[in-house]
Design a protein around this motif. Sequence first.
Motif, short mmCIF file in Angstrom:
data_model
loop_
_atom_site.label_atom_id
_atom_site.label_comp_id
_atom_site.label_asym_id
_atom_site.label_seq_id
_atom_site.Cartn_x
_atom_site.Cartn_y
_atom_site.Cartn_z
N UNK A 175 0.72 -1.13 0.02
CA UNK A 175 0.02 -0.03 0.05
C UNK A 175 0.79 1.11 0.08
N UNK A 176 1.83 1.27 0.83
CA UNK A 176 2.70 2.54 0.88
C UNK A 176 3.51 2.81 -0.46
N UNK A 177 3.89 1.62 -1.15
CA UNK A 177 4.88 1.89 -2.16
C UNK A 177 4.09 1.93 -3.67
N UNK A 178 2.92 1.10 -3.63
CA UNK A 178 2.23 1.08 -4.80
C UNK A 178 1.18 1.56 -4.91
N UNK A 179 0.15 1.13 -4.15
CA UNK A 179 -1.13 1.63 -4.19
C UNK A 179 -1.45 2.99 -3.91
N UNK A 180 -0.99 3.56 -2.81
CA UNK A 180 -0.90 5.09 -2.39
C UNK A 180 -0.55 5.98 -3.45
N UNK A 181 0.56 5.54 -3.84
CA UNK A 181 1.10 6.77 -4.90
C UNK A 181 0.08 6.64 -6.39
N UNK A 182 -0.11 5.50 -6.74
CA UNK A 182 -1.06 5.56 -8.04
C UNK A 182 -2.25 6.04 -7.75
N UNK A 183 -2.69 5.80 -6.57
CA UNK A 183 -4.06 6.33 -6.15
C UNK A 183 -4.30 8.00 -6.30
N UNK A 184 -3.20 8.32 -5.47
CA UNK A 184 -3.05 9.94 -5.53
C UNK A 184 -3.01 10.40 -6.77
N UNK A 185 -1.97 9.83 -7.57
CA UNK A 185 -1.72 10.53 -9.13
C UNK A 185 -2.91 10.46 -9.98
N UNK A 186 -3.69 9.14 -9.94
CA UNK A 186 -4.67 8.94 -10.84
C UNK A 186 -5.91 9.98 -10.30
N UNK A 187 -6.18 9.88 -8.86
CA UNK A 187 -7.24 10.59 -8.47
C UNK A 187 -7.29 12.05 -8.93
N UNK A 188 -6.07 12.76 -8.68
CA UNK A 188 -5.86 14.10 -9.04
C UNK A 188 -6.04 14.36 -10.57
N UNK A 189 -5.65 13.11 -11.27
CA UNK A 189 -5.90 13.39 -12.77
C UNK A 189 -6.99 13.31 -13.00
N UNK A 190 -7.97 12.46 -12.27
CA UNK A 190 -9.65 12.36 -12.65
C UNK A 190 -10.39 13.46 -12.08
N UNK A 191 -10.01 14.00 -10.92
CA UNK A 191 -10.75 15.33 -10.72
C UNK A 191 -10.41 16.47 -11.60
N UNK A 192 -9.01 16.55 -12.07
CA UNK A 192 -8.70 17.71 -13.18
C UNK A 192 -9.68 17.24 -14.54
N UNK A 193 -9.54 16.14 -14.80
CA UNK A 193 -10.62 15.84 -15.77
C UNK A 193 -12.27 16.15 -15.90
N UNK A 194 -12.70 16.07 -14.79
CA UNK A 194 -13.97 16.29 -14.28
C UNK A 194 -14.35 17.93 -14.21
N UNK A 195 -13.27 18.41 -13.67
CA UNK A 195 -13.17 19.89 -13.57
C UNK A 195 -13.09 20.71 -14.91
N UNK A 196 -12.36 19.98 -16.13
CA UNK A 196 -12.46 20.83 -17.36
C UNK A 196 -13.22 20.07 -18.28
N UNK A 197 -14.03 19.16 -17.99
CA UNK A 197 -15.09 18.54 -18.82
C UNK A 197 -14.45 17.55 -19.78
#
Length: 314
Positions: A175-197
Amino acid sequence: MLVGHVVDRLADSLAESQHEVVGLVQSGTRPSRRRASWPCRLTRGTWGILRPRPSGTALAAARHGVPWFDYASRSLDAAYERWLRQRAADVVLVFGMDWLLNASLLSVPALGTLNLHPALLPRYRGPRPTQWAFYHMDLRPGVTIHFVDAGEDRGDILHQRQFQIPAGTTWATYFRDFVEPACVELMLQALGDLADGTATRRPQPALSPTARARAFPPEEYARLIDWEGWPVARVWHFLRGAPPWIRPVAQLRGAPVWLDWQVGAYSEGGSTLPPGLVARTRAGWRIGCRDGEIHLEARWHPASLLLRLICSSR
């Protein structure tokens, strides 16, 4: 807004981004089908009073100065919905939720509810994807960001990432080295995609290539191992990936209940111990497997001895 067993790293990263975190929610856990005995419940309650530990979500909320809600059970659905509407969140992010959100709750956020699932959907749909990935010795797992709908992990996918993990990776390291970094990066990307349509939704296939990643009680953990059929490397990987709230070694034959264990290395080439038996040899504690042995390091924790002795007698 974040809902579920929130990883501090995710909460901190979102708070430092351009996205405003308007609240944090701590979800409860799926109730056990097996009720613990009254001595076990009494001992756990007493220990909780003597050593109170605030939840990581509550601490994160205090650190970032945002409201916090204790969503301890489904009986709080109505109260949580009122609290959620007051926050006026555009997006709700879920990680580690132990039950499905109802349609009324899903309708509140304007842009939808997203789930961070620690598996490559449609593989390992269900509440315990990581444990089943370790069970199958899947060394190419991943994470998925998807919309939450009425089904269990069946909503449209926004982003996914696959990674390679070494055999014998521990739960904490995974979780520390694989899941968490990937989730943080992808979630920020997803939120940005939702914000700009620009978000692109990819529907999931109806069927999953794997069985449902069901939850199972701790006492079933060791029984899942095929001692006669699995090679020692697979048994070792499964035990190394045990989550912190499960003590699978303590359920094996010959394992003293008063000891905690750390699963060390393994050796191949046969064993003098029957598969599944824990015993102390000249070289130290070992678990017998069909084609080798797994090395154990014993740890003494006297503060929790009483709890284990009482609970093991139920």
